[in-house]
Design a protein around this motif. Structure first.
Motif, PDB file in Angstrom:
ATOM      1  N   UNK A  28       4.753  53.236  16.381  1.00 57.63           N
ATOM      2  CA  UNK A  28       5.704  53.663  15.319  1.00 57.63           C
ATOM      3  C   UNK A  28       5.918  52.828  14.104  1.00 57.63           C
ATOM      4  N   UNK A  29       5.971  51.369  14.597  1.00 58.81           N
ATOM      5  CA  UNK A  29       6.275  50.309  13.687  1.00 58.81           C
ATOM      6  C   UNK A  29       4.996  50.140  12.767  1.00 58.81           C
ATOM      7  N   UNK A  30       3.771  50.171  13.191  1.00 58.92           N
ATOM      8  CA  UNK A  30       2.507  50.012  12.480  1.00 58.92           C
ATOM      9  C   UNK A  30       2.258  51.440  11.528  1.00 58.92           C
ATOM     10  N   UNK A  31       2.839  52.319  11.958  1.00 53.28           N
ATOM     11  CA  UNK A  31       2.853  53.792  11.112  1.00 53.28           C
ATOM     12  C   UNK A  31       3.831  53.834   9.944  1.00 53.28           C
ATOM     13  N   UNK A  60      -4.214  57.975   8.545  1.00 54.86           N
ATOM     14  CA  UNK A  60      -3.799  56.308   8.795  1.00 54.86           C
ATOM     15  C   UNK A  60      -2.377  56.320   9.293  1.00 54.86           C
ATOM     16  N   UNK A  61      -1.481  57.280   8.920  1.00 59.42           N
ATOM     17  CA  UNK A  61      -0.048  57.107   9.331  1.00 59.42           C
ATOM     18  C   UNK A  61       0.074  57.849  10.711  1.00 59.42           C
ATOM     19  N   UNK A  62      -0.595  58.794  11.173  1.00 63.95           N
ATOM     20  CA  UNK A  62      -0.308  59.615  12.336  1.00 63.95           C
ATOM     21  C   UNK A  62      -0.882  58.947  13.338  1.00 63.95           C
ATOM     22  N   UNK A  63      -2.040  58.099  13.245  1.00 67.99           N
ATOM     23  CA  UNK A  63      -2.745  57.510  14.225  1.00 67.99           C
ATOM     24  C   UNK A  63      -2.223  56.665  15.091  1.00 67.99           C
ATOM     25  N   UNK A  64      -1.612  55.435  14.601  1.00 71.50           N
ATOM     26  CA  UNK A  64      -0.652  54.312  15.330  1.00 71.50           C
ATOM     27  C   UNK A  64       0.393  54.918  16.293  1.00 71.50           C
ATOM     28  N   UNK A  65       0.977  55.896  15.744  1.00 68.42           N
ATOM     29  CA  UNK A  65       2.130  56.626  16.321  1.00 68.42           C
ATOM     30  C   UNK A  65       1.642  57.258  17.621  1.00 68.42           C
ATOM     31  N   UNK A  66       0.553  58.150  17.409  1.00 70.48           N
ATOM     32  CA  UNK A  66      -0.204  59.166  18.293  1.00 70.48           C
ATOM     33  C   UNK A  66      -0.859  58.052  19.250  1.00 70.48           C
ATOM     34  N   UNK A  67      -1.478  57.216  18.818  1.00 72.95           N
ATOM     35  CA  UNK A  67      -2.037  56.235  20.065  1.00 72.95           C
ATOM     36  C   UNK A  67      -1.100  55.512  20.754  1.00 72.95           C
ATOM     37  N   UNK A  68      -0.215  55.274  20.453  1.00 75.74           N
ATOM     38  CA  UNK A  68       0.960  54.318  21.053  1.00 75.74           C
ATOM     39  C   UNK A  68       1.500  55.155  22.144  1.00 75.74           C
ATOM     40  N   UNK A  69       1.728  56.552  21.766  1.00 75.58           N
ATOM     41  CA  UNK A  69       2.527  57.545  22.650  1.00 75.58           C
ATOM     42  C   UNK A  69       1.535  57.784  23.682  1.00 75.58           C
ATOM     43  N   UNK A  70       0.315  58.184  23.386  1.00 77.28           N
ATOM     44  CA  UNK A  70      -0.933  58.369  24.145  1.00 77.28           C
ATOM     45  C   UNK A  70      -0.952  57.286  25.531  1.00 77.28           C
ATOM     46  N   UNK A  71      -1.006  56.016  24.953  1.00 81.63           N
ATOM     47  CA  UNK A  71      -1.136  54.833  25.834  1.00 81.63           C
ATOM     48  C   UNK A  71      -0.088  54.942  26.596  1.00 81.63           C
ATOM     49  N   UNK A  72       1.262  55.119  26.142  1.00 82.04           N
ATOM     50  CA  UNK A  72       2.624  55.049  26.812  1.00 82.04           C
ATOM     51  C   UNK A  72       2.533  56.067  27.992  1.00 82.04           C
ATOM     52  N   UNK A  73       2.074  57.214  27.542  1.00 80.23           N
ATOM     53  CA  UNK A  73       2.046  58.267  28.672  1.00 80.23           C
ATOM     54  C   UNK A  73       0.853  57.941  29.878  1.00 80.23           C
ATOM     55  N   UNK A  74      -0.280  57.713  29.377  1.00 78.52           N
ATOM     56  CA  UNK A  74      -1.260  57.578  30.468  1.00 78.52           C
ATOM     57  C   UNK A  74      -1.042  56.150  31.111  1.00 78.52           C
ATOM     58  N   UNK A  75      -0.233  55.399  30.659  1.00 77.24           N
ATOM     59  CA  UNK A  75       0.163  54.113  31.436  1.00 77.24           C
ATOM     60  C   UNK A  75       1.039  54.316  32.865  1.00 77.24           C
ATOM     61  N   UNK A  76       1.724  55.664  32.721  1.00 78.26           N
ATOM     62  CA  UNK A  76       2.781  55.713  33.628  1.00 78.26           C
ATOM     63  C   UNK A  76       2.079  55.836  35.111  1.00 78.26           C
ATOM     64  N   UNK A 100     -10.717  56.409  13.163  1.00 77.12           N
ATOM     65  CA  UNK A 100     -10.893  54.983  12.832  1.00 77.12           C
ATOM     66  C   UNK A 100      -9.505  54.073  13.279  1.00 77.12           C
ATOM     67  N   UNK A 101      -8.469  54.720  12.919  1.00 78.20           N
ATOM     68  CA  UNK A 101      -7.169  53.685  12.806  1.00 78.20           C
ATOM     69  C   UNK A 101      -6.574  53.891  14.338  1.00 78.20           C
ATOM     70  N   UNK A 102      -6.826  54.957  15.092  1.00 77.80           N
ATOM     71  CA  UNK A 102      -6.217  55.147  16.473  1.00 77.80           C
ATOM     72  C   UNK A 102      -7.249  54.362  17.458  1.00 77.80           C
ATOM     73  N   UNK A 103      -8.631  54.089  17.079  1.00 77.57           N
ATOM     74  CA  UNK A 103      -9.251  53.449  17.817  1.00 77.57           C
ATOM     75  C   UNK A 103      -8.975  51.845  17.804  1.00 77.57           C
ATOM     76  N   UNK A 104      -8.189  51.324  16.849  1.00 81.04           N
ATOM     77  CA  UNK A 104      -7.737  49.941  16.966  1.00 81.04           C
ATOM     78  C   UNK A 104      -6.128  49.643  16.915  1.00 81.04           C
ATOM     79  N   UNK A 105      -5.465  50.724  16.467  1.00 81.40           N
ATOM     80  CA  UNK A 105      -3.972  50.319  16.406  1.00 81.40           C
ATOM     81  C   UNK A 105      -3.232  51.615  17.119  1.00 81.40           C
TER      82      UNK A 105
END
Length: 268
Positions: free
Chosen positions: A252-255, A140-156, A19-24
């Motif tokens: 990471x900031x959100x996490x 909830x803690x892991x989701x934003x950090x994981x989401x940000x990392x995945x988006x950063x990698x997939x954006x390359x 739920x958290x990674x879908x939005x943050x």
């Protein structure tokens, strides 16, 4: 076989992670990717919260009437199907409907899962609720950090891509649904059958809430906190982009906020 409590914690972890990674921090970036304005971002972000407002109280009543496991399976089904709908969206209105649908799962899962913990572990409900809350906070803690990392990698090299993130979101939800399905069956709460009993129970719950000033004050404080947090998590990702802050750093900031909650909660 795992104990019902372990299954509840597993489902809580993966459901809240998904739920958290879908939005943050992904949702504001997705709205921006689809060409939405700042107003559209706020509207889409509020859609799932609206579902929570509308369906949380009925979810508790329905759980008493039909059994808590049945309601949790409904929530798990919504969780498991929602992420794949994000992959099909092409405009803001579709995304808003998906967020309304996704919010239904959280509205059901939150109150019903905690009620089931209390029902199964009446003698140790404080301890069990604390452990269950820790499991959901970890998600909830892991989701934003994981989401940000995945988006950063997939954006390359290919622009911002959301497919890997929502596929991971879907996998997490399938695990949550599997854990819920393995829970022991629960029986509906026995109530005296009277004509109009369901409506009477509904009115009684609303009147009890309205007449309890302590609960109303607590709700008002909680609403104020969530109002501020909602603004923060909705618009921080876009603000960070204007400051040339990487998406993984925003995650990471959100996490980091969740870490503060987890550390201070036992002492407050």
């Amino acid at each position: 076989m795992f104990s019902p409590f372990i299954l509840l914690c597993v489902s809580g972890f993966f459901a809240l992670f998904s739920s958290t990674i879908s939005k943050n921090p992904s949702l504001p970036l997705l709205v921006d990717y689809l060409g939405g304005s700042e107003t559209a971002i706020g509207f889409v972000a509020a859609a799932s919260a609206f579902s929570g407002i509308v369906f949380s109280l009925p979810a508790g009543l329905l759980a008493d009437r039909f059994g808590k496991k049945r309601l949790l399976i409904v929530a798990g089904g919504v969780f498991a199907t929602s992420p794949f709908l994000y992959l099909l969206t092409s405009n803001i209105w579709q995304l808003s409907v998906i967020r309304l649908y996704h919010g239904l799962a959280t509205a059901i899962f939150g109150p019903v899962s905690m009620a089931l913990v209390i029902e199964l572990y009446e003698q140790k409900k404080g301890e069990r609720l604390g452990c269950f809350s820790t499991a959901t906070l970890l998600g909830r803690f892991l989701a934003p950090a994981a989401g940000g990392l995945i988006l950063s990698i997939s954006a390359v090299g290919m622009g911002l891509q959301f497919t890997p993130l929502y596929l991971l979101c879907g996998i997490a939800d399938i695990i949550a649904l599997s854990a819920i399905s393995t829970l022991p069956a629960t029986q509906p709460t026995k109530v005296k059958e009277k004509k109009g009993n369901w409506q009477a129970q509904w009115r009684k719950s609303l009147l009890a809430l309205k007449s309890n000033r302590i609960i109303l004050a607590t709700c008002a404080i909680d609403a104020s906190i969530l109002f501020c947090y909602g603004i923060f998590e909705t618009f921080l990702p876009l603000l960070a982009l204007t400051k040339e802050i990487a998406v993984w750093q925003t995650g990471l900031c959100i996490s980091s906020q969740v870490v503060t909650i987890a550390i201070t909660k036992p002492f407050l």
